[in-house]
Design a protein around this motif. Structure first.
Motif, PDB file in Angstrom:
ATOM      1  N   PRO A   1      10.356   3.752 -11.223  1.00 43.06           N
ATOM      2  CA  PRO A   1      10.434   2.293 -11.369  1.00 43.06           C
ATOM      3  C   PRO A   1      10.860   1.585 -10.090  1.00 43.06           C
ATOM      4  O   PRO A   1      10.450   0.455  -9.834  1.00 43.06           O
ATOM      5  N   THR A   2      11.673   2.262  -9.292  1.00 38.59           N
ATOM      6  CA  THR A   2      12.115   1.643  -8.041  1.00 38.59           C
ATOM      7  C   THR A   2      10.926   1.378  -7.110  1.00 38.59           C
ATOM      8  O   THR A   2      10.878   0.358  -6.421  1.00 38.59           O
ATOM      9  N   LEU A   3       9.970   2.287  -7.082  1.00 40.27           N
ATOM     10  CA  LEU A   3       8.786   2.116  -6.235  1.00 40.27           C
ATOM     11  C   LEU A   3       7.884   1.007  -6.775  1.00 40.27           C
ATOM     12  O   LEU A   3       7.371   0.182  -6.010  1.00 40.27           O
ATOM     13  N   ALA A   4       7.692   0.963  -8.102  1.00 39.81           N
ATOM     14  CA  ALA A   4       6.863  -0.087  -8.699  1.00 39.81           C
ATOM     15  C   ALA A   4       7.498  -1.454  -8.494  1.00 39.81           C
ATOM     16  O   ALA A   4       6.794  -2.449  -8.275  1.00 39.81           O
ATOM     17  N   LEU A   5       8.817  -1.520  -8.553  1.00 41.16           N
ATOM     18  CA  LEU A   5       9.516  -2.792  -8.335  1.00 41.16           C
ATOM     19  C   LEU A   5       9.261  -3.323  -6.934  1.00 41.16           C
ATOM     20  O   LEU A   5       8.972  -4.511  -6.742  1.00 41.16           O
ATOM     21  N   MET A   6       9.341  -2.438  -5.924  1.00 41.37           N
ATOM     22  CA  MET A   6       9.126  -2.876  -4.549  1.00 41.37           C
ATOM     23  C   MET A   6       7.656  -3.260  -4.324  1.00 41.37           C
ATOM     24  O   MET A   6       7.350  -4.182  -3.568  1.00 41.37           O
ATOM     25  N   GLU A   7       6.749  -2.541  -4.982  1.00 43.13           N
ATOM     26  CA  GLU A   7       5.336  -2.920  -4.867  1.00 43.13           C
ATOM     27  C   GLU A   7       5.120  -4.318  -5.451  1.00 43.13           C
ATOM     28  O   GLU A   7       4.402  -5.142  -4.877  1.00 43.13           O
ATOM     29  N   ALA A   8       5.754  -4.610  -6.599  1.00 35.43           N
ATOM     30  CA  ALA A   8       5.627  -5.925  -7.218  1.00 35.43           C
ATOM     31  C   ALA A   8       6.157  -7.018  -6.298  1.00 35.43           C
ATOM     32  O   ALA A   8       5.551  -8.096  -6.170  1.00 35.43           O
ATOM     33  N   ARG A   9       7.264  -6.773  -5.644  1.00 33.18           N
ATOM     34  CA  ARG A   9       7.826  -7.783  -4.738  1.00 33.18           C
ATOM     35  C   ARG A   9       6.908  -8.039  -3.550  1.00 33.18           C
ATOM     36  O   ARG A   9       6.749  -9.180  -3.104  1.00 33.18           O
ATOM     37  N   ALA A  10       6.280  -6.973  -3.035  1.00 30.81           N
ATOM     38  CA  ALA A  10       5.348  -7.152  -1.920  1.00 30.81           C
ATOM     39  C   ALA A  10       4.116  -7.951  -2.371  1.00 30.81           C
ATOM     40  O   ALA A  10       3.635  -8.832  -1.648  1.00 30.81           O
ATOM     41  N   LEU A  11       3.610  -7.649  -3.560  1.00 29.10           N
ATOM     42  CA  LEU A  11       2.458  -8.380  -4.092  1.00 29.10           C
ATOM     43  C   LEU A  11       2.796  -9.850  -4.309  1.00 29.10           C
ATOM     44  O   LEU A  11       1.967 -10.738  -4.070  1.00 29.10           O
TER      45      LEU A  11
ATOM     46  N   GLU B   1       0.830  -1.198   0.000  1.00 26.41           N
ATOM     47  CA  GLU B   1       0.000   0.000   0.000  1.00 26.41           C
ATOM     48  C   GLU B   1       0.873   1.260   0.000  1.00 26.41           C
ATOM     49  O   GLU B   1       0.596   2.216  -0.738  1.00 26.41           O
ATOM     50  N   HIS B   2       1.923   1.258   0.813  1.00 26.54           N
ATOM     51  CA  HIS B   2       2.775   2.448   0.888  1.00 26.54           C
ATOM     52  C   HIS B   2       3.556   2.656  -0.409  1.00 26.54           C
ATOM     53  O   HIS B   2       3.677   3.796  -0.890  1.00 26.54           O
ATOM     54  N   TYR B   3       4.090   1.585  -0.981  1.00 27.21           N
ATOM     55  CA  TYR B   3       4.838   1.737  -2.226  1.00 27.21           C
ATOM     56  C   TYR B   3       3.920   2.213  -3.355  1.00 27.21           C
ATOM     57  O   TYR B   3       4.338   3.020  -4.191  1.00 27.21           O
ATOM     58  N   ARG B   4       2.679   1.727  -3.365  1.00 28.98           N
ATOM     59  CA  ARG B   4       1.758   2.172  -4.425  1.00 28.98           C
ATOM     60  C   ARG B   4       1.385   3.644  -4.241  1.00 28.98           C
ATOM     61  O   ARG B   4       1.289   4.405  -5.208  1.00 28.98           O
ATOM     62  N   ARG B   5       1.157   4.065  -2.995  1.00 33.02           N
ATOM     63  CA  ARG B   5       0.848   5.479  -2.739  1.00 33.02           C
ATOM     64  C   ARG B   5       2.007   6.371  -3.170  1.00 33.02           C
ATOM     65  O   ARG B   5       1.809   7.446  -3.769  1.00 33.02           O
ATOM     66  N   ALA B   6       3.214   5.915  -2.894  1.00 33.13           N
ATOM     67  CA  ALA B   6       4.389   6.696  -3.293  1.00 33.13           C
ATOM     68  C   ALA B   6       4.507   6.740  -4.820  1.00 33.13           C
ATOM     69  O   ALA B   6       4.812   7.780  -5.405  1.00 33.13           O
ATOM     70  N   TYR B   7       4.246   5.610  -5.478  1.00 31.43           N
ATOM     71  CA  TYR B   7       4.337   5.556  -6.939  1.00 31.43           C
ATOM     72  C   TYR B   7       3.291   6.453  -7.603  1.00 31.43           C
ATOM     73  O   TYR B   7       3.557   7.054  -8.643  1.00 31.43           O
ATOM     74  N   ASP B   8       2.114   6.531  -7.003  1.00 31.74           N
ATOM     75  CA  ASP B   8       1.081   7.402  -7.568  1.00 31.74           C
ATOM     76  C   ASP B   8       1.517   8.867  -7.557  1.00 31.74           C
ATOM     77  O   ASP B   8       1.054   9.673  -8.380  1.00 31.74           O
ATOM     78  N   LEU B   9       2.407   9.227  -6.628  1.00 29.52           N
ATOM     79  CA  LEU B   9       2.899  10.609  -6.560  1.00 29.52           C
ATOM     80  C   LEU B   9       4.049  10.836  -7.532  1.00 29.52           C
ATOM     81  O   LEU B   9       4.121  11.869  -8.209  1.00 29.52           O
ATOM     82  N   ILE B  10       4.971   9.880  -7.571  1.00 30.36           N
ATOM     83  CA  ILE B  10       6.113   9.966  -8.490  1.00 30.36           C
ATOM     84  C   ILE B  10       6.273   8.602  -9.155  1.00 30.36           C
ATOM     85  O   ILE B  10       6.506   7.597  -8.456  1.00 30.36           O
ATOM     86  N   LYS B  11       6.163   8.548 -10.471  1.00 33.66           N
ATOM     87  CA  LYS B  11       6.196   7.282 -11.209  1.00 33.66           C
ATOM     88  C   LYS B  11       7.635   6.772 -11.311  1.00 33.66           C
ATOM     89  O   LYS B  11       8.246   6.767 -12.381  1.00 33.66           O
TER      90      LYS B  11
END
Length: 314
Positions: A67-77, A55-65
């Motif tokens: 790739p590092t944030l999307a990568l961590m969100e994928a690993r959590a999922l 949830e936190h990585y996705r919220r951060a990614y929505d603010l700034i796109k």
């Protein structure tokens, strides 16, 4: 672990601020907010709280796109077992501009491609096969409507149990529960329910079996009563033959004569009941045995990219 992947996120954000066009540079305030959210996500990730980390990585990614944030969100999922969503997050992480100069961003995109390739071998899928007359009805997978285009190919799912339903106006809705494991590919055939009249003409063997045995039991009991009553009637007849002359019986023989007629009547009823019960049981047994061997024919088709899939029972 926490310091490692969080540092990558921070470096990526800093590099993005230096290398992006001026119009695309996020404000310092926004970068500070994203850093704070990503730091909380890193803490949840290291504590094994995958849902809050995601949830936190996705919220951060929505603010700034980033790739590092999307990568961590994928690993959590992926840790949560939500493999389909993890693949979508990996896809976002792989979207890096050709002229991107941020090394952390390019490394995150490369890592996302490698991890996603491994992930796709774990994602299960099902192909929904429908009868031709069902293709116009609404199909739902876990409550969500499946488009006609999606029915033409396999549908990626998370491992676990899923419900496929066909919503009809008539005769009735039908559904199928299916459980898939990682990497499994299955075809789910949804058959429309039998019409009520057809089901009535085809009673199940298990439903009729108690009636069959009840008929045989009734017939057996009737025959037993007939035999015993017949023996008693014969005994009474023998006594009457000794006491009566030319069908004229003395007064002392009245009870014997009355019981003779009673036993004779009971014996007749018993034999009739026995024969009817045995015949009924035999007929029911023959009918249900024949019905269970009648071949059932049915077919369904499913459109695919290469044509139609036709399957069924013949």
């Amino acid at each position: 672990m926490r310091a490692g992947h969080f540092t990558v996120v921070l470096i990526g954000l800093s590099m993005a601020a230096k290398t992006s066009a001026a119009a695309d540079v996020p404000s310092q305030a926004k970068r500070d907010v994203v850093r704070a959210i990503a730091q909380s996500g890193a803490g949840y990730f290291d504590d094994g709280d995958w849902e809050r980390a995601r949830e936190h990585y996705r919220r951060a990614y929505d603010l700034i796109k980033a790739p590092t944030l999307a990568l961590m969100e994928a690993r959590a999922l992926e840790k949560l077992g939500r493999l389909v969503e993890a693949g979508e997050a990996y896809a976002r992480a792989m979207k890096v501009a050709a002229d991107e100069t941020s090394e952390p961003f390019r490394r995150a995109a490369a890592d996302a491609r490698a991890e996603n390739e491994v992930l796709q071998h774990r994602v299960p899928s099902i192909r929904i096969a429908l009868r031709e007359d069902d293709l116009a009805n609404e199909v739902r997978l876990d409550g969500r409507v499946v488009s006609r285009d999606a029915l033409r190919s396999a549908i990626a799912l998370d491992p676990g149990t899923h419900v496929v339903a066909v919503m009809r106006r008539a005769p009735a809705d039908s559904w199928e529960s299916v459980t898939v494991q990682e990497g499994e590919e299955r075809t789910v055939a949804i058959e429309p329910p039998q019409p009520i009249a057809e089901r009535a003409l085809r009673p199940s063997r298990s439903a009729v079996r108690p009636i069959v045995w009840a008929a045989f039991a009734t017939g057996g009991a009737g025959l037993a009563v007939g035999i015993v009553s017949g023996v008693l009637a014969v005994n009474r007849k023998a006594s009457l033959d000794e006491m009566c002359v030319d069908k004229a019986c003395p007064a002392v023989a009245e009870d014997t004569l009355r019981s003779y007629h009673d036993y004779k009547a009971v014996s007749t009823v018993g034999y009739v009941t026995g024969l009817v019960g045995a015949a009924t049981g035999a007929v029911l047994l023959a009918v249900t045995s024949r019905a269970s061997h009648v071949p059932q024919m049915g077919a369904f088709v499913s459109s695919t990219e290469s044509g139609l899939v036709v399957a069924g029972d013949f």
